[in-house]
Motif scaffolding. Structure first.
Motif, PDB file in Angstrom:
ATOM      1  N   THR A 174       1.178  -1.293  -0.011  1.00 25.77           N
ATOM      2  CA  THR A 174      -0.618   0.420   0.610  1.00 25.77           C
ATOM      3  C   THR A 174       0.996   1.197  -0.419  1.00 25.77           C
ATOM      4  O   THR A 174       2.161   1.498   0.296  1.00 25.77           O
ATOM      5  CB  THR A 174      -1.087  -0.102   1.101  1.00 25.77           C
ATOM      6  OG1 THR A 174       0.229  -0.370   2.408  1.00 25.77           O
ATOM      7  CG2 THR A 174      -2.061  -1.567   1.336  1.00 25.77           C
ATOM      8  N   GLY A 175       0.054   2.962  -0.555  1.00 24.71           N
ATOM      9  CA  GLY A 175       0.827   3.480  -0.584  1.00 24.71           C
ATOM     10  C   GLY A 175      -0.453   4.439  -0.262  1.00 24.71           C
ATOM     11  O   GLY A 175      -0.780   4.915  -0.485  1.00 24.71           O
ATOM     12  N   SER A 176       0.559   5.289   0.793  1.00 21.71           N
ATOM     13  CA  SER A 176      -0.279   6.391   1.206  1.00 21.71           C
ATOM     14  C   SER A 176      -0.134   7.759   1.531  1.00 21.71           C
ATOM     15  O   SER A 176       1.510   8.020   0.806  1.00 21.71           O
ATOM     16  CB  SER A 176      -0.363   6.011   3.063  1.00 21.71           C
ATOM     17  OG  SER A 176      -1.596   6.895   3.877  1.00 21.71           O
ATOM     18  N   ASP A 177      -0.674   9.143   1.721  1.00 22.00           N
ATOM     19  CA  ASP A 177      -0.389  10.495   2.751  1.00 22.00           C
ATOM     20  C   ASP A 177      -0.063  10.567   3.164  1.00 22.00           C
ATOM     21  O   ASP A 177       0.773  11.146   3.891  1.00 22.00           O
ATOM     22  CB  ASP A 177      -1.899  11.094   2.556  1.00 22.00           C
ATOM     23  CG  ASP A 177      -2.345  11.975   0.666  1.00 22.00           C
ATOM     24  OD1 ASP A 177      -3.540  12.066   0.986  1.00 22.00           O
ATOM     25  OD2 ASP A 177      -1.838  11.367  -0.217  1.00 22.00           O
TER      26      ASP A 177
ATOM     27  N   ASN B 212       9.125  13.652   2.826  1.00 22.19           N
ATOM     28  CA  ASN B 212       7.822  14.691   3.089  1.00 22.19           C
ATOM     29  C   ASN B 212       6.889  14.195   2.537  1.00 22.19           C
ATOM     30  O   ASN B 212       5.946  15.293   2.578  1.00 22.19           O
ATOM     31  CB  ASN B 212       8.107  15.350   4.474  1.00 22.19           C
ATOM     32  CG  ASN B 212       8.882  16.123   3.819  1.00 22.19           C
ATOM     33  OD1 ASN B 212       9.507  15.661   2.655  1.00 22.19           O
ATOM     34  ND2 ASN B 212       9.396  16.757   4.941  1.00 22.19           N
ATOM     35  N   SER B 213       6.446  13.936   1.042  1.00 23.14           N
ATOM     36  CA  SER B 213       5.250  13.481   0.427  1.00 23.14           C
ATOM     37  C   SER B 213       5.105  12.160   0.425  1.00 23.14           C
ATOM     38  O   SER B 213       5.100  11.498   0.490  1.00 23.14           O
ATOM     39  CB  SER B 213       6.348  14.150  -0.909  1.00 23.14           C
ATOM     40  OG  SER B 213       6.809  14.929  -1.461  1.00 23.14           O
ATOM     41  N   GLY B 214       3.555  12.605   0.417  1.00 20.43           N
ATOM     42  CA  GLY B 214       2.361  11.338  -0.238  1.00 20.43           C
ATOM     43  C   GLY B 214       2.867  10.590  -1.133  1.00 20.43           C
ATOM     44  O   GLY B 214       3.250  11.230  -2.371  1.00 20.43           O
ATOM     45  N   VAL B 215       2.659   9.617  -0.947  1.00 22.22           N
ATOM     46  CA  VAL B 215       2.810   8.252  -1.732  1.00 22.22           C
ATOM     47  C   VAL B 215       1.751   8.737  -3.514  1.00 22.22           C
ATOM     48  O   VAL B 215       0.616   8.301  -2.558  1.00 22.22           O
ATOM     49  CB  VAL B 215       3.026   6.955  -1.740  1.00 22.22           C
ATOM     50  CG1 VAL B 215       3.225   6.336  -2.487  1.00 22.22           C
ATOM     51  CG2 VAL B 215       3.962   7.167  -0.296  1.00 22.22           C
ATOM     52  N   THR B 216       1.448   8.737  -4.224  1.00 17.09           N
ATOM     53  CA  THR B 216       0.489   8.431  -5.114  1.00 17.09           C
ATOM     54  C   THR B 216       0.040   7.479  -6.096  1.00 17.09           C
ATOM     55  O   THR B 216      -0.921   7.420  -6.051  1.00 17.09           O
ATOM     56  CB  THR B 216       0.266   9.846  -6.122  1.00 17.09           C
ATOM     57  OG1 THR B 216       1.792   9.425  -6.205  1.00 17.09           O
ATOM     58  CG2 THR B 216       0.983  11.390  -5.459  1.00 17.09           C
ATOM     59  N   SER B 217       0.968   6.877  -6.357  1.00 19.29           N
ATOM     60  CA  SER B 217       0.522   5.115  -6.846  1.00 19.29           C
ATOM     61  C   SER B 217       2.146   4.496  -7.484  1.00 19.29           C
ATOM     62  O   SER B 217       3.416   4.792  -6.188  1.00 19.29           O
ATOM     63  CB  SER B 217       0.633   6.018  -8.373  1.00 19.29           C
ATOM     64  OG  SER B 217       1.895   5.998  -8.887  1.00 19.29           O
TER      65      SER B 217
ATOM     66  N   ASP C  24       4.115  12.936  -4.572  1.00 22.79           N
ATOM     67  CA  ASP C  24       3.829  13.640  -4.675  1.00 22.79           C
ATOM     68  C   ASP C  24       5.241  15.662  -5.238  1.00 22.79           C
ATOM     69  O   ASP C  24       5.080  15.965  -5.475  1.00 22.79           O
ATOM     70  CB  ASP C  24       3.281  14.835  -3.745  1.00 22.79           C
ATOM     71  CG  ASP C  24       1.745  14.246  -3.522  1.00 22.79           C
ATOM     72  OD1 ASP C  24       1.084  14.551  -2.217  1.00 22.79           O
ATOM     73  OD2 ASP C  24       1.213  13.600  -4.221  1.00 22.79           O
ATOM     74  N   ASP C  25       6.193  14.201  -4.865  1.00 25.65           N
ATOM     75  CA  ASP C  25       7.694  15.345  -4.846  1.00 25.65           C
ATOM     76  C   ASP C  25       8.276  15.585  -5.723  1.00 25.65           C
ATOM     77  O   ASP C  25       9.403  15.991  -7.042  1.00 25.65           O
ATOM     78  CB  ASP C  25       8.378  15.343  -3.538  1.00 25.65           C
ATOM     79  CG  ASP C  25       9.433  13.942  -3.773  1.00 25.65           C
ATOM     80  OD1 ASP C  25      10.147  13.592  -2.507  1.00 25.65           O
ATOM     81  OD2 ASP C  25       8.712  13.004  -4.758  1.00 25.65           O
ATOM     82  N   PHE C  26       7.217  14.505  -7.174  1.00 23.31           N
ATOM     83  CA  PHE C  26       7.551  14.915  -8.825  1.00 23.31           C
ATOM     84  C   PHE C  26       8.373  13.360  -8.620  1.00 23.31           C
ATOM     85  O   PHE C  26       8.940  13.210 -10.414  1.00 23.31           O
ATOM     86  CB  PHE C  26       8.356  16.190  -9.092  1.00 23.31           C
ATOM     87  CG  PHE C  26       7.607  16.936  -9.213  1.00 23.31           C
ATOM     88  CD1 PHE C  26       8.097  18.765  -9.556  1.00 23.31           C
ATOM     89  CD2 PHE C  26       6.989  17.318  -7.596  1.00 23.31           C
ATOM     90  CE1 PHE C  26       8.188  19.903  -9.244  1.00 23.31           C
ATOM     91  CE2 PHE C  26       6.213  18.438  -8.584  1.00 23.31           C
ATOM     92  CZ  PHE C  26       6.554  19.437  -8.355  1.00 23.31           C
ATOM     93  N   ASN C  27       8.908  12.753  -7.922  1.00 19.84           N
ATOM     94  CA  ASN C  27      10.124  11.311  -7.935  1.00 19.84           C
ATOM     95  C   ASN C  27       9.049  10.671  -8.035  1.00 19.84           C
ATOM     96  O   ASN C  27       7.993  10.049  -7.153  1.00 19.84           O
ATOM     97  CB  ASN C  27      10.720  11.566  -6.954  1.00 19.84           C
ATOM     98  CG  ASN C  27      11.878  12.597  -7.632  1.00 19.84           C
ATOM     99  OD1 ASN C  27      12.049  13.068  -8.401  1.00 19.84           O
ATOM    100  ND2 ASN C  27      12.587  13.196  -6.384  1.00 19.84           N
TER     101      ASN C  27
END
Lengths: 70, 338
Positions: free
Chosen positions: B241-244, B268-273, B288-291
């Motif tokens: 799972t990946g989370s905010d 410290n960015s959320g996981v989107t996918s 969310d941090d573009f990476n």
């Protein structure tokens, strides 16, 4: 949260029913689970292109190199 | 009121029982168990293709089972079908509603589906001379966050109305509704044997469901915020799972608990996918941090990063043959890496 008592009771009954179901499942030890996951990864590693690397000759996403004749 | 008090007490007792059973099974964790395993090689993947064509943020992508075609969805109001080998667009499907959040390719390659803030799942036939809408699945009372085909006749949906549903594509009606989450459902993943699926929601829980009888079989807790991404491990015995909350977690289904957490104090960015490599050893997680960070699933270590997008990575996908990973972004581009 304002529920009328009937709605609250039904919701609680559903939660309890679900918890009873989940409490009843059989669980294996994490050591056994981890061993199986480890085995799966290692047994399939050689087939994993992203892990092993894709040779350029077999890479469908890379434009084919030009042929050189020696 | 006596009955309510009794039920509350029973609920608390059962929760304590479940925790105790999990603790009793918790004789180690995944990282410790994998301490003897050789580290995964440092993974340095290169962008092989950049797919340009969308005019706005990309929200979703899904590979076809032929390992070559893929569908992407953008809030420019289009689904694009790409030939990933050539980088060419094969088809464009204009959407009635541009607020799309998900898309899916049927295993047969005949159909694609999309949905979003219109609360509907629309299914299109790619094989008719002109692409036709074959069904509009309309029953959810909240946005459509994720959809996956089981076949050309059945499709699963996850919705912001907190439910998931199995639909009959011939009648256009829901066959089974999966009720138990108390927050928006954000993602779903089908088990390899297709008998069950897992869902992740804004209630920070992941749930395992029996597709046929609709029963929620297991609930996995541990995240402290919305679960945006979920995937079955290829063996079918675990889920990621990946989370905010900026972490990814692996839960083993048979041990019924979290076995490892993938996180970094610097992240410290959320996981989107997220998407897994063929053997399950590598986890590609978009943030969310573009990476997109690459994690060793057994050891819990970061082994690489895919940098190149100029905005949030919103979707990732690995084709069934595992030959590459695709990332899609709010920067409107899709990138293919291997």
């Amino acid at each position: 949260m304002s529920n009328n008592s009937a709605g609250g009771l039904v919701s609680l009954q559903k939660s309890v029913k679900q918890l009873r179901f989940e409490a009843g499942i059989r669980r294996i030890k994490v050591s056994q689970a981890a061993a199986d996951l480890k085995t799966f990864c290692l047994q399939n590693a050689h087939k994993d292109p992203l892990l092993m690397g894709v040779p350029s000759s077999d890479n469908p996403f890379r434009p084919p190199k030009s042929c050189a004749l020696f | 009121m006596g009955e309510m008090e009794q039920m509350k007490k029973e609920a608390e007792t059962l929760k304590t029982q479940i925790e105790a059973a999990r603790k009793a099974a918790n004789d180690t964790d995944m990282a410790s168990a994998a301490s003897g395993v050789a580290p995964a090689p440092r993974v340095q993947l290169k962008t092989r293709k950049t797919l340009k064509g969308h005019l706005a943020k990309i929200y979703a992508m899904h590979w076809s089972t032929d390992n070559r075609l893929m569908v992407s969805a953008s809030q420019d109001g289009k689904l694009l079908i790409w030939d990933s080998h050539s980088g060419n667009k094969v088809n464009a499907v204009p959407l009635k509603s541009s607020w799309v959040m998900t898309c899916a390719y049927a295993p047969s390659g005949n159909l694609v589906a999309s949905g979003g803030l219109d609360n509907m799942c629309t299914v299109y036939n790619l094989k008719t001379p002109v692409i036709k809408t074959v069904k509009e699945l309309d029953a959810h009372t909240g946005y459509l966050s994720c959809t996956r085909f089981l076949s050309d006749t059945e499709i699963l949906t996850a919705s912001g109305d907190t439910t998931c549903a199995l639909w009959d594509l011939e009648t256009g009606k829901q066959k089974t509704v999966f009720l138990n989450h108390v927050g928006d459902c954000m993602c779903l993943s089908l088990s390899p044997d297709m008998n069950s699926f897992v869902s992740g929601a804004c209630d920070s829980l992941a749930k395992l469901w029996d597709i046929r009888d609709g029963q929620c079989k297991q609930t996995f807790q541990g995240h402290t915020s919305d679960i945006n991404a979920i995937s079955f491990f290829p063996s079918g015995n675990a889920i990621i799972t990946g989370s905010d909350d900026c972490a990814c977690k692996m839960y083993d289904l048979r041990a019924d608990q979290e076995v490892i957490c993938y996180q970094d104090a610097a992240l410290n960015s959320g996981v989107t996918s997220l998407a897994l490599s063929l053997s399950g050893r590598l986890i590609f997680a978009g943030y969310d941090d573009f990476n997109c960070n690459i994690w060793d699933s057994l050891k819990g270590e970061k082994v690489g990063v895919l940098s190149g997008h100029d905005n949030r990575v919103s979707c990732t996908g690995v084709p069934p043959d595992g030959m590459c990973v695709c990332t899609g972004s709010w920067d409107s581009f899709l990138k293919i890496w291997n």
